[in-house]
Scaffold this motif. Sequence first.
Motif, PDB file in Angstrom:
ATOM      1  N   GLY A 100       0.824  -1.207   0.000  1.00 46.18           N
ATOM      2  CA  GLY A 100       0.000   0.000   0.000  1.00 46.18           C
ATOM      3  C   GLY A 100       0.853   1.251   0.000  1.00 46.18           C
ATOM      4  N   PRO A 150      -3.148   1.583 -14.542  1.00 48.28           N
ATOM      5  CA  PRO A 150      -2.762   1.853 -13.152  1.00 48.28           C
ATOM      6  C   PRO A 150      -2.706   0.527 -12.387  1.00 48.28           C
ATOM      7  CG  PRO A 150      -4.592   3.267 -13.855  1.00 48.28           C
ATOM      8  CD  PRO A 150      -4.438   2.216 -14.911  1.00 48.28           C
ATOM      9  N   PRO A 152      -3.003  -0.632  -8.587  1.00 47.33           N
ATOM     10  CA  PRO A 152      -3.133  -0.491  -7.137  1.00 47.33           C
ATOM     11  C   PRO A 152      -2.334  -1.548  -6.380  1.00 47.33           C
ATOM     12  CG  PRO A 152      -5.250  -1.046  -8.177  1.00 47.33           C
ATOM     13  CD  PRO A 152      -4.295  -0.744  -9.275  1.00 47.33           C
ATOM     14  N   PHE A 153      -1.642  -1.126  -5.335  1.00 54.14           N
ATOM     15  CA  PHE A 153      -0.738  -1.944  -4.500  1.00 54.14           C
ATOM     16  C   PHE A 153       0.598  -2.205  -5.185  1.00 54.14           C
ATOM     17  CE2 PHE A 153      -4.867  -2.406  -2.652  1.00 54.14           C
ATOM     18  CZ  PHE A 153      -4.597  -2.072  -1.335  1.00 54.14           C
ATOM     19  N   ALA A 155       1.460   0.894  -7.036  1.00 53.89           N
ATOM     20  CA  ALA A 155       1.021   2.099  -7.742  1.00 53.89           C
ATOM     21  C   ALA A 155       2.181   2.846  -8.402  1.00 53.89           C
ATOM     22  CB  ALA A 155       0.298   3.032  -6.771  1.00 53.89           C
ATOM     23  N   LEU A 254      -9.396  -2.211 -12.140  1.00 56.21           N
ATOM     24  CA  LEU A 254      -8.572  -1.748 -11.008  1.00 56.21           C
ATOM     25  C   LEU A 254      -8.885  -2.499  -9.709  1.00 56.21           C
ATOM     26  CD1 LEU A 254      -7.545   0.185 -13.092  1.00 56.21           C
ATOM     27  CD2 LEU A 254      -7.785   2.039 -11.473  1.00 56.21           C
ATOM     28  N   ALA A 258      -6.179  -4.752  -7.757  1.00 58.88           N
ATOM     29  CA  ALA A 258      -5.979  -4.528  -6.308  1.00 58.88           C
ATOM     30  C   ALA A 258      -6.114  -5.850  -5.550  1.00 58.88           C
ATOM     31  CB  ALA A 258      -6.998  -3.511  -5.795  1.00 58.88           C
ATOM     32  N   ARG A 262      -2.890  -7.327  -3.597  1.00 58.46           N
ATOM     33  CA  ARG A 262      -2.884  -7.145  -2.150  1.00 58.46           C
ATOM     34  C   ARG A 262      -2.873  -8.517  -1.489  1.00 58.46           C
ATOM     35  NH1 ARG A 262      -7.759  -3.938  -0.827  1.00 58.46           N
ATOM     36  NH2 ARG A 262      -8.801  -5.806  -1.545  1.00 58.46           N
ATOM     37  N   PRO A 269      -4.002  -0.562   4.441  1.00 58.70           N
ATOM     38  CA  PRO A 269      -3.688   0.756   3.875  1.00 58.70           C
ATOM     39  C   PRO A 269      -4.233   1.916   4.711  1.00 58.70           C
ATOM     40  CG  PRO A 269      -4.923  -0.605   2.293  1.00 58.70           C
ATOM     41  CD  PRO A 269      -4.780  -1.405   3.547  1.00 58.70           C
TER      42      PRO A 269
END
Length: 288
Positions: A100, A150, A152-153, A155, A254, A258, A262, A269
Amino acid sequence: MNGNGISRPAVVVIGASRGIGKAIAEVAAREGATVVLVARSPEALAAAAADLGNTARSVFTLALDLMAEGAARRLEAFLSENDLVCDVLVNSAGYGLRGGAAVMPLDEQLGIVDLNIRALTELTLRFLPGMVARGRGGVINLGSVASFTPGPFMALYYASKGFVRSFSEALHEEVHRTGVTVTCVAPGPVSTEFLERSGANRAALFKVLPKLDSEYVAECAWRGFKKRRRLVIPGLSSKLAIALTALVPSAVLLPLIARLQRRSKDPCPCGSGKAYIACCAVRRRSAQ
Ligand SMILES: NC(=O)c1ccc[n+]([C@@H]2O[C@H](COP(=O)([O-])OP(=O)(O)OC[C@H]3O[C@@H](n4cnc5c(N)ncnc54)[C@H](OP(=O)(O)O)[C@@H]3O)[C@@H](O)[C@H]2O)c1
């Protein structure tokens, strides 16, 4: 300079002590190029140079931290001291961090910007004018399939590769009529130390995706560069991953990335210090 007052053209590989950079140096060396291997560890560089054996016409090594102040100038000085010019620049040094953005150490995250973006940009811009003046050579920049979405995790890593691809593709268009090529290489996961060091291989996404060999990626990169390609995507699995990111809407893609990047044991986060599974994951489940 040699007897004619002309410097020797060299393939300068940044991040050449292991992984994809080392494999690209090996391909260039097999073609008889003079290669300059650059990375931080002198021991690993010496081992990489020894692996090249007699394949290269000449092998030079330079232990250099590209994140250090003045590193690009030191490389320029090294080349001129050895009567070399950077004919082909390979920017393969780069790293990522899985986790995160709100909880990972700030300095380690900013290091991704320093190495993957700032150092790559400075080297490219320092050597490009000489290439254009000579009307030959070019730059191979290591992007990633991560440059297409993009992430996430991871980023900062995905964003840095988005920069690399955009910058490289634009430069290709600017200079290709001068005889200079800028090629962005965008592989999916490759079996190198990168996966362990970044923590990516502990995420479900990287467990399911097939891994490419660094030798295969290097062959594709070199061949694509020689064919003056703007973008090289090695392997069917990388092409499929990119096609998927284009087809699936961000609102679906996304959250999926994620979820796959994750780990439930990761620090939450929200910054509570608890594991995600015992914190916001519980709150989300009870709110549903
Ligand atoms: N492996 C993958 O799954 C994958 C997939 C897509 C794209 N890529 C990209 O491909 C590139 C190469 O990755 P890789 O898998 O070959 O990584 P790797 O095995 O970790 O190798 C990284 C290389 O960069 C050097 N390096 C790291 N930090 C440096 C610094 N501050 N200054 C100078 N050299 C430095 C390392 O040597 P020292 O540590 O001795 O400095 C090493 O030679 C990276 O840009 C990566 O983002 C990798």
